[in-house]
Structure formats: C-alpha cells, structure tokens
Scaffold this motif. Structure first.
Motif, PDB file in Angstrom:
ATOM      1  N   SER A 148       0.822  -1.216   0.000  1.00  0.00           N
ATOM      2  CA  SER A 148       0.000   0.000   0.000  1.00  0.00           C
ATOM      3  C   SER A 148       0.852   1.261   0.000  1.00  0.00           C
ATOM      4  O   SER A 148       0.340   2.365  -0.253  1.00  0.00           O
ATOM      5  CB  SER A 148      -0.926   0.011   1.223  1.00  0.00           C
ATOM      6  OG  SER A 148      -0.173  -0.092   2.426  1.00  0.00           O
ATOM      7  N   GLY A 149       2.125   1.112   0.292  1.00  0.00           N
ATOM      8  CA  GLY A 149       3.046   2.234   0.267  1.00  0.00           C
ATOM      9  C   GLY A 149       4.444   1.748   0.566  1.00  0.00           C
ATOM     10  O   GLY A 149       4.627   0.782   1.320  1.00  0.00           O
ATOM     11  N   ILE A 150       5.451   2.379  -0.015  1.00  0.00           N
ATOM     12  CA  ILE A 150       6.844   1.987   0.197  1.00  0.00           C
ATOM     13  C   ILE A 150       7.641   3.238   0.526  1.00  0.00           C
ATOM     14  O   ILE A 150       7.784   4.136  -0.308  1.00  0.00           O
ATOM     15  CB  ILE A 150       7.433   1.294  -1.050  1.00  0.00           C
ATOM     16  CG1 ILE A 150       6.598   0.064  -1.427  1.00  0.00           C
ATOM     17  CG2 ILE A 150       8.889   0.893  -0.800  1.00  0.00           C
ATOM     18  CD1 ILE A 150       6.962  -0.535  -2.771  1.00  0.00           C
ATOM     19  N   GLN A 151       8.133   3.319   1.767  1.00  0.00           N
ATOM     20  CA  GLN A 151       8.918   4.456   2.216  1.00  0.00           C
ATOM     21  C   GLN A 151      10.371   4.032   2.367  1.00  0.00           C
ATOM     22  O   GLN A 151      10.667   3.029   3.011  1.00  0.00           O
ATOM     23  CB  GLN A 151       8.401   4.965   3.564  1.00  0.00           C
ATOM     24  CG  GLN A 151       6.994   5.528   3.527  1.00  0.00           C
ATOM     25  CD  GLN A 151       6.495   5.834   4.929  1.00  0.00           C
ATOM     26  OE1 GLN A 151       6.290   4.944   5.730  1.00  0.00           O
ATOM     27  NE2 GLN A 151       6.287   7.113   5.226  1.00  0.00           N
ATOM     28  N   ASN A 152      11.258   4.803   1.780  1.00  0.00           N
ATOM     29  CA  ASN A 152      12.689   4.517   1.878  1.00  0.00           C
ATOM     30  C   ASN A 152      13.382   5.794   2.324  1.00  0.00           C
ATOM     31  O   ASN A 152      13.675   6.668   1.517  1.00  0.00           O
ATOM     32  CB  ASN A 152      13.237   4.028   0.540  1.00  0.00           C
ATOM     33  CG  ASN A 152      14.515   3.220   0.716  1.00  0.00           C
ATOM     34  OD1 ASN A 152      15.242   3.413   1.679  1.00  0.00           O
ATOM     35  ND2 ASN A 152      14.777   2.321  -0.215  1.00  0.00           N
ATOM     36  N   GLY A 153      13.622   5.905   3.627  1.00  0.00           N
ATOM     37  CA  GLY A 153      14.103   7.169   4.171  1.00  0.00           C
ATOM     38  C   GLY A 153      13.047   8.229   3.963  1.00  0.00           C
ATOM     39  O   GLY A 153      11.880   8.035   4.300  1.00  0.00           O
ATOM     40  N   VAL A 162       8.238  -2.473  -5.565  1.00  0.00           N
ATOM     41  CA  VAL A 162       8.724  -3.655  -4.859  1.00  0.00           C
ATOM     42  C   VAL A 162       9.414  -3.209  -3.577  1.00  0.00           C
ATOM     43  O   VAL A 162       9.877  -2.073  -3.466  1.00  0.00           O
ATOM     44  CB  VAL A 162       9.686  -4.495  -5.727  1.00  0.00           C
ATOM     45  CG1 VAL A 162       8.981  -5.003  -6.965  1.00  0.00           C
ATOM     46  CG2 VAL A 162      10.924  -3.686  -6.108  1.00  0.00           C
ATOM     47  N   CYS A 163       9.476  -4.104  -2.613  1.00  0.00           N
ATOM     48  CA  CYS A 163      10.048  -3.809  -1.306  1.00  0.00           C
ATOM     49  C   CYS A 163      11.562  -3.984  -1.381  1.00  0.00           C
ATOM     50  O   CYS A 163      12.062  -5.103  -1.514  1.00  0.00           O
ATOM     51  CB  CYS A 163       9.429  -4.735  -0.259  1.00  0.00           C
ATOM     52  SG  CYS A 163       9.859  -4.325   1.444  1.00  0.00           S
ATOM     53  N   THR A 164      12.294  -2.890  -1.318  1.00  0.00           N
ATOM     54  CA  THR A 164      13.739  -2.919  -1.508  1.00  0.00           C
ATOM     55  C   THR A 164      14.481  -2.789  -0.176  1.00  0.00           C
ATOM     56  O   THR A 164      13.895  -2.422   0.844  1.00  0.00           O
ATOM     57  CB  THR A 164      14.174  -1.781  -2.447  1.00  0.00           C
ATOM     58  OG1 THR A 164      13.714  -0.538  -1.912  1.00  0.00           O
ATOM     59  CG2 THR A 164      13.593  -1.987  -3.833  1.00  0.00           C
ATOM     60  N   ALA A 167      13.866  -0.363   3.048  1.00  0.00           N
ATOM     61  CA  ALA A 167      12.567   0.301   2.931  1.00  0.00           C
ATOM     62  C   ALA A 167      11.584  -0.198   3.984  1.00  0.00           C
ATOM     63  O   ALA A 167      11.667  -1.334   4.454  1.00  0.00           O
ATOM     64  CB  ALA A 167      11.984   0.081   1.537  1.00  0.00           C
ATOM     65  N   LEU A 168      10.651   0.677   4.353  1.00  0.00           N
ATOM     66  CA  LEU A 168       9.483   0.287   5.128  1.00  0.00           C
ATOM     67  C   LEU A 168       8.351   0.044   4.137  1.00  0.00           C
ATOM     68  O   LEU A 168       7.980   0.938   3.364  1.00  0.00           O
ATOM     69  CB  LEU A 168       9.098   1.386   6.115  1.00  0.00           C
ATOM     70  CG  LEU A 168       9.943   1.491   7.378  1.00  0.00           C
ATOM     71  CD1 LEU A 168       9.603   2.769   8.141  1.00  0.00           C
ATOM     72  CD2 LEU A 168       9.718   0.269   8.270  1.00  0.00           C
ATOM     73  N   CYS A 169       7.824  -1.175   4.148  1.00  0.00           N
ATOM     74  CA  CYS A 169       6.847  -1.582   3.147  1.00  0.00           C
ATOM     75  C   CYS A 169       5.509  -1.803   3.836  1.00  0.00           C
ATOM     76  O   CYS A 169       5.358  -2.706   4.665  1.00  0.00           O
ATOM     77  CB  CYS A 169       7.336  -2.837   2.436  1.00  0.00           C
ATOM     78  SG  CYS A 169       8.954  -2.560   1.651  1.00  0.00           S
ATOM     79  N   SER A 170       4.551  -0.946   3.489  1.00  0.00           N
ATOM     80  CA  SER A 170       3.271  -0.929   4.165  1.00  0.00           C
ATOM     81  C   SER A 170       2.249  -1.792   3.420  1.00  0.00           C
ATOM     82  O   SER A 170       2.426  -2.116   2.241  1.00  0.00           O
ATOM     83  CB  SER A 170       2.755   0.505   4.286  1.00  0.00           C
ATOM     84  OG  SER A 170       1.630   0.560   5.127  1.00  0.00           O
ATOM     85  N   LEU A 197       9.907  -3.865   7.743  1.00  0.00           N
ATOM     86  CA  LEU A 197      11.237  -3.419   7.322  1.00  0.00           C
ATOM     87  C   LEU A 197      11.916  -4.500   6.490  1.00  0.00           C
ATOM     88  O   LEU A 197      11.946  -5.671   6.872  1.00  0.00           O
ATOM     89  CB  LEU A 197      12.101  -3.116   8.550  1.00  0.00           C
ATOM     90  CG  LEU A 197      13.576  -2.778   8.278  1.00  0.00           C
ATOM     91  CD1 LEU A 197      13.703  -1.478   7.498  1.00  0.00           C
ATOM     92  CD2 LEU A 197      14.359  -2.705   9.588  1.00  0.00           C
ATOM     93  N   CYS A 198      12.454  -4.095   5.356  1.00  0.00           N
ATOM     94  CA  CYS A 198      13.257  -4.997   4.530  1.00  0.00           C
ATOM     95  C   CYS A 198      14.723  -4.848   4.962  1.00  0.00           C
ATOM     96  O   CYS A 198      15.329  -3.790   4.769  1.00  0.00           O
ATOM     97  CB  CYS A 198      13.105  -4.656   3.053  1.00  0.00           C
ATOM     98  SG  CYS A 198      14.118  -5.684   1.955  1.00  0.00           S
ATOM     99  N   LYS A 199      15.274  -5.912   5.566  1.00  0.00           N
ATOM    100  CA  LYS A 199      16.641  -5.873   6.080  1.00  0.00           C
ATOM    101  C   LYS A 199      17.373  -7.157   5.695  1.00  0.00           C
ATOM    102  O   LYS A 199      16.882  -8.253   5.949  1.00  0.00           O
ATOM    103  CB  LYS A 199      16.621  -5.724   7.607  1.00  0.00           C
ATOM    104  CG  LYS A 199      17.992  -5.622   8.259  1.00  0.00           C
ATOM    105  CD  LYS A 199      17.889  -5.338   9.755  1.00  0.00           C
ATOM    106  CE  LYS A 199      17.260  -6.481  10.519  1.00  0.00           C
ATOM    107  NZ  LYS A 199      17.277  -6.256  11.986  1.00  0.00           N
ATOM    108  N   ASN A 200      18.493  -6.996   5.046  1.00  0.00           N
ATOM    109  CA  ASN A 200      19.272  -8.148   4.572  1.00  0.00           C
ATOM    110  C   ASN A 200      18.416  -9.093   3.728  1.00  0.00           C
ATOM    111  O   ASN A 200      18.539 -10.311   3.798  1.00  0.00           O
ATOM    112  CB  ASN A 200      19.887  -8.908   5.753  1.00  0.00           C
ATOM    113  CG  ASN A 200      20.853  -8.048   6.555  1.00  0.00           C
ATOM    114  OD1 ASN A 200      21.582  -7.236   5.989  1.00  0.00           O
ATOM    115  ND2 ASN A 200      20.849  -8.220   7.871  1.00  0.00           N
TER     116      ASN A 200
END
Length: 378
Positions: A148-153, A162-164, A167-170, A197-200
């Motif tokens: 529904s939304g992708i925030q990266n900083g 896509v969730c990179t 990024a915080l992927c809502s 959160l997408c981490k590693n």
C-alpha cells in the motif's frame, strides 16, 4: 506542537462534530515528505492551528498549490470551534475488540485473506514476498507487489513497486482490521513511518510489542448499502505514506464492518492516539478508480465528495460524516448514521440531497453508546 506542513489537533466539547484534518505534502513518485494525519484526538475544549497555537474558531486550510497536479491531497476542515481529539492523559478504554465476522462479505478486495491471527515470522520471508499468508491484503492497483506504500528514508518508492533493502513496506488489512506494524521510534520531525522493514533481504516486524500484521478494531460500526451500485470507502494508510488506498467495497445489498480503531492500541502521534479516515467516492466508482490519488477536480480518491471518520474511546464510538473541502459538489447518494439494536446515537447525523441534518455546511458527528451503529447508504 510545531509542524511544518500544518496540523490540526481537534478537540471535542459535548457532541460537536468530529472530522479528520490531514495536511499533506505529496509530490508525484518522488515525494520527500508525506505529512500524516488520521484523526488526532484529545479530550480538551480548545483547538489549535496548524502551528500548534490555540485559537477559537477553525477555518479552512486548503492544500498547498505545490502538490503534484496528479496527486493533490484534501484537508477536510474542522466543523466547529470545539471538536474532537483524544488526550493522552485520559484513561484508556476497557474491554476487548470485537473481531468482525464478515471478512469475506460482498466483493471486497479482502477475499482470500488468510492467517490474520498468525504471528508474523521475523526474518523468514524474502522482501519480494507479499505477506498475504499473514492477513495482509494486496493492492494490485497501487504497487507492483501489492504494497500500500513503500517508504525509503524520506523518499517514496511506490513507483518502483517492490520492497527494496532498507525500505518500510506498508500493507492493507481487511475491513474491521488495521495495520499493526509501525516503528515505535518515529522521526522527530513529526512525519510517520509504517509497515515491515526490509533488512538483509528479509521482512521484519517494526513494532516489537505486537506480533501480528493486523489488529482488530472495536467492531462497533458497519456500512450498509441499500443502493444498486457499490460505493468505495478508501481509508488512509497511516502511519506511513497516507495513501488513501485501503479499500472497503460497500456492495449493493451488503453490510460490512468498518474499522473503528480503539484509542488504547492505535498509533500515537506526539501523545495523541489516532483514529480512521475514509474518503467516500460517488456510487458506481470501483475500488481501483476510487482508492487512489485522484486527478484534480476528478471527483474521486482524495477529490471524492465525502469523508467519514471513526474512533473509539472510553465506551463511546465517535462517527462522523463531513464534506471534503476539495470538492463542494453533492454526492450522488445519501448517508446517515443509525444505531443498531439497543445502541444510542447522541444526535441525528445524516447527509441528504447534499446537505447535513445539523444545518452545518461541513459535517456532523455522533457519539454512539451501548453497542453498534451503521452508516446507511441510500
């Protein structure tokens, strides 16, 4: 309470109207800052202006002209000098949320959602995997992978889809539920962040105190559609980018649960619990056309004619209907708030033939006690 893009903290005296003033800055595909607000609430008898200074009579605050022409965001106006807001000093409500029993009603986009009561496994799912197996509802018309939304900083990556990494992927939750994941440490500048959160390369929860992706609302409001056309209710995705994309399809002849967040477990912005805001489109506009940032003067999305608000505190459900101040045109249907069974509404609140029953040009609010109320579309 300084806030650069503006903020109304809304207060309540008696049963005055509830609205959800939501200033935003939203630029196409690369917006640096998207300013929050679902409804902010504090049990006080004053209002404050967009800089946090007390004042006596709220006035309209149109969106800034710097918005993208494709994505101009409405700021519904407070409807009286004394309105509604939950104070952090008030006691938390008691009782457990009622889990809705109609998650597959009509043709809502939530059909097929599973695992809504399952704990989300940190660090197991790849960031490329949308977590529909844990209750999240994919929105294919919003981003490529259904987020529904992708925030990266400070950037918005919805256009990437896509969730990179980093990024915080809502994500959306079904009607009756709210997104339950957001970082408990939020930016000091007042912006909001939400999602996984997408981490590693893996997805992680961001709210340590809650293990699921979706949490049940209070279960004290419904939407009943008596018309022969569907109506798209589009909730703002908050905390997060606040896209008005979280869908509830009020299909003809159906009654569906509307999410009513409880103040004791909703997202808290600077001490104030939040509630829910829904942009309500004209009858006949489908979810994919209505639950989006709409074109200027297009009559849909953030330009839809009406806004509905919902929140719960200390045994009372607060429901509102208000005119979207970006659109002065009358909706092509009527809507009223009606108590069910033994429940009681504090006053008559209806929007009929383009006018509100209270005589207020902007909207009306009810406090519901003793049970459940419904928005009747007719």
């Amino acid at each position: 309470m300084q806030f650069s893009a503006g903020l109304f903290t809304i207060a309540l005296a008696g049963f005055a109207a509830l609205t959800s003033a939501q200033p935003h800055r939203h630029s196409h595909h690369g917006r640096a800052h998207v300013k929050p607000r679902d409804m902010y609430t504090a049990w006080v008898t004053k209002t404050v202006d967009q800089n946090g200074n007390p004042y006596a009579a709220p006035t309209p605050t149109p969106s800034a002209s710097t918005h993208s022409p494709q994505e101009n965001k409405a700021e519904p106006t407070p409807t009286s000098a004394s309105e509604f807001s939950f104070a952090s000093s008030a006691a938390a409500p008691t009782g457990s949320p009622t889990i809705p029993d109609d998650l597959s009603a009509g043709t809502n986009a939530n059909k097929g959602v599973t695992g809504i009561d399952s704990d989300f496994p940190n660090g197991e799912l790849d960031c490329s995997t949308f977590p529909s197996a844990y209750g999240a509802m994919p929105l294919s018309w919003v981003t490529k992978d259904g987020w529904s939304g992708i925030q990266n900083g400070n950037a918005n990556d919805d256009h990437i889809g896509v969730c990179t990494e980093g990024a915080l992927c809502s994500y959306a939750c079904p009607p009756g539920y709210s997104k339950a994941q957001w970082p408990e440490n939020q930016p000091l500048d007042g912006q909001s962040r939400g999602g996984l959160l997408c981490k590693n390369g893996k997805l992680y929860r961001t709210r340590d105190s809650y293990t699921k992706l979706c949490q049940a609302g209070q279960g004290t409001a419904k939407v009943e559609n008596t018309l022969d056309k569907m109506i798209a209710f589009c909730r703002t995705d908050y905390p997060g980018s606040e896209n008005m994309v979280v869908p509830l399809s009020a299909d003809p002849g159906t009654t569906t649960t509307l999410t009513v967040p409880s103040a004791d477990n909703s997202y808290v912005w600077r001490g104030n619990p939040s509630s829910a805001q829904y942009y309500v489109n004209n009858a006949g506009i489908d979810l994919q056309d209505g639950c989006v940032w709409g074109p200027p003067n297009g009559g849909r999305g953030n330009w839809s004619p009406l806004v509905v608000g919902a929140g719960y505190r200390e045994g009372k459900t607060w429901l509102s209907i208000s005119q979207n101040n970006l659109n002065s045109d009358a909706a092509n249907f009527n809507i009223r708030i009606e108590a069910i069974g033994d429940a009681q509404c504090s006053q008559d609140c209806r929007y009929e033939n383009g006018k509100f029953s209270t005589g207020d040009a902007v909207g009306c609010t009810v406090a519901v006690t003793g049970g459940v109320a419904k928005f009747v579309l007719y």
